[in-house]
Design a protein around this motif. Structure first.
Motif, PDB file in Angstrom:
ATOM      1  N   PRO A 276      56.693 -47.973   0.589  1.00  0.00           N
ATOM      2  CA  PRO A 276      56.441 -49.420   0.471  1.00  0.00           C
ATOM      3  C   PRO A 276      55.075 -49.793   1.060  1.00  0.00           C
ATOM      4  N   GLY A 277      54.341 -50.634   0.334  1.00  0.00           N
ATOM      5  CA  GLY A 277      53.031 -51.090   0.816  1.00  0.00           C
ATOM      6  C   GLY A 277      51.936 -50.057   0.664  1.00  0.00           C
ATOM      7  N   VAL A 278      52.213 -48.958  -0.027  1.00  0.00           N
ATOM      8  CA  VAL A 278      51.190 -47.929  -0.237  1.00  0.00           C
ATOM      9  C   VAL A 278      50.963 -47.768  -1.745  1.00  0.00           C
ATOM     10  N   TYR A 279      49.718 -47.957  -2.153  1.00  0.00           N
ATOM     11  CA  TYR A 279      49.342 -47.863  -3.569  1.00  0.00           C
ATOM     12  C   TYR A 279      48.378 -46.686  -3.759  1.00  0.00           C
ATOM     13  N   ALA A 280      48.296 -46.199  -5.002  1.00  0.00           N
ATOM     14  CA  ALA A 280      47.249 -45.220  -5.338  1.00  0.00           C
ATOM     15  C   ALA A 280      46.631 -45.644  -6.662  1.00  0.00           C
ATOM     16  N   ILE A 281      45.295 -45.670  -6.698  1.00  0.00           N
ATOM     17  CA  ILE A 281      44.595 -46.120  -7.908  1.00  0.00           C
ATOM     18  C   ILE A 281      43.504 -45.113  -8.282  1.00  0.00           C
TER      19      ILE A 281
END
Ligand SMILES: Cc1cc2nc3c(=O)[nH]c(=O)nc-3n(C[C@H](O)[C@H](O)[C@H](O)COP(=O)(O)OP(=O)(O)OC[C@H]3O[C@@H](n4cnc5c(N)ncnc54)[C@H](O)[C@@H]3O)c2cc1C
Length: 378
Positions: A276-281
């Motif tokens: 949760p609260g961790v993105y990867a782009i």
């Protein structure tokens, strides 16, 4: 307390994300961007460097020129990422976040292709392109193989552009008739989602006597015999090998335990990881889109919208549609493009825009608009 957003990597994804957040909320957020480098370079500038159209110095966009309310850019090397704790260690200390966005791109794994380091020359890094800038002017005869060592790889049209630009260069120096050019790539056509674009590139290769070897990759290189061994077991002798090495997420990302098959799996719509609260782009993620700057930017905008919405401002979060335009150099100063749409409908599509003055102007504008928004260049 301001929300602490920690952005790892100041490439296409990190720059677009931090710029969008600053434009939306200014210093209402506490945005920290960390990159080990001191400058950004557009991917396509590497071809310009390689073919002697510019210098590495001229295409560097120094991070010291990034000045945005609410954004701090730190030059540090990330050594560990703990997604559960949203804690990141660098060579300078430890950073903690409320929202963590991994935008560390893809690295090249030259050693994954036996013999490549000794027998080939990669052109996908600035250093590799710079080295080749002094090799290419010396080609007077022989067989030049442009070869891709594995998929996925960044900017699928770039090796096609390399083949066409090499042809131009050899014609310009009057040695094209003494040279053979072959192009090996793991994809069956140059741009699979766009049959029209592929057909235009295959026509351009045929007109220039460039041999296209599709559906195969460079599996290994025998430097002593100067032979590339292809994935179907065949051999291709070369005098010069211009290679796109295998890609993978940076070692620090793999070491974080976030990856599967070399990249971080994310929800294609939201770019959220399983933490949760961790993105990867961008290129470090498996996000259902090609590895290219335009898609890293599109993903960054979706994550920015989610962060802004969470802060109680802006529109409700949207979903990543996987759309973007890739410009393609056809040689002879001609530029076309393909409009890619990977996620908005039931099928992946790619619409071809034939080379024209308009496409050339649009590519110029693409670079200029990013230099202006991200680096404040007039
Ligand atoms: C020859 C070539 C031509 C291309 N042409 C195009 C094009 O025309 N259009 C297009 O859209 N795309 C193009 N691309 C692809 C494009 O450059 C990449 O897809 C894009 O840069 C990906 O953006 P990103 O933000 O995911 O990663 P990147 O832009 O690669 O940024 C990642 C950042 O993370 C930093 N980093 C990595 N590891 C660490 C660490 N341990 N600590 C700190 N910092 C770290 C790096 O220094 C880097 O700045 C091209 C690429 C190449 C090679």
């Amino acid at each position: 307390m301001k929300t602490r957003v920690l952005v790892l990597g100041a490439g296409f994804g990190g720059l677009e994300l931090s710029t969008t957040l600053s434009e939306a909320l200014g210093d209402e957020l506490d945005v920290t961007v960390i990159d080990k480098g001191d400058a950004f370079v557009f991917g396509y500038s590497k071809l310009d460097v390689m073919f002697g159209r510019t210098t590495p110095e001229a295409v560097r966009l120094p991070y010291r020129d990034v000045a945005k309310p609410g954004v701090r850019l730190l030059r540090e090397t990330i050594t560990a990422i703990d997604p559960a704790a949203k804690r990141v260690t660098t060579d300078a200390g430890v950073h903690e976040a409320d929202v963590l966005v991994v935008a560390l791109g893809a690295d090249y794994d030259v050693d994954a292709t036996p013999g490549l380091a000794e027998g080939g020359n990669e052109f996908y890094s600035v250093a590799g392109a710079e080295r080749l800038a002094s090799v290419i002017p010396a080609i007077a005869e022989g067989h030049v193989v442009i070869g891709v060592c594995g998929a996925p790889f960044k900017c699928p049209p770039a090796p096609s552009e390399c083949a066409l630009l090499l042809h131009d260069e050899l014609v310009r120096r009057g040695v094209r008739d003494d040279c053979r050019i072959s192009f090996v790539m793991p994809l069956s056509t140059p741009v699979p989602p766009s049959p029209e674009t592929s057909a235009a590139l295959l026509d351009a290769f045929a007109e220039r006597d460039i041999e296209f070897v599709g559906g195969r990759r460079i599996a290994s290189v025998d430097p002593a015999r100067r032979v590339a061994l292809l994935s179907d077991g065949s051999e291709l002798a070369f005098d010069l090998l211009l290679a796109v090495p295998k890609h993978r997420a940076p070692q620090v990302v793999i070491g974080s335990g976030m990856t599967e098959d070399g990249y971080i799996p994310v929800d294609f719509s939201t770019l959220e990881t399983r933490w949760p609260g961790v993105y990867a782009i961008g290129d470090c993620a498996t996000a259902g889109v090609p590895k290219a700057g335009v898609f890293a930017e599109g993903a960054a905008r979706v994550v920015a919208q989610a962060i802004v919405a969470q802060a109680g401002a802006g529109d409700p979060p949207g979903r990543h549609l996987g759309r973007g335009t890739c410009y393609i150099e056809f040689g002879g100063g001609r530029i076309g493009s393909v409009d890619i749409d990977f996620l908005s409908g039931p099928e992946r599509t790619g619409t071809f825009n034939a080379p024209s003055q308009e496409q050339m102007a649009l590519k110029k504008r693409f670079g200029a608009s990013r230099r202006a928004r991200w680096f404040g260049q007039a």
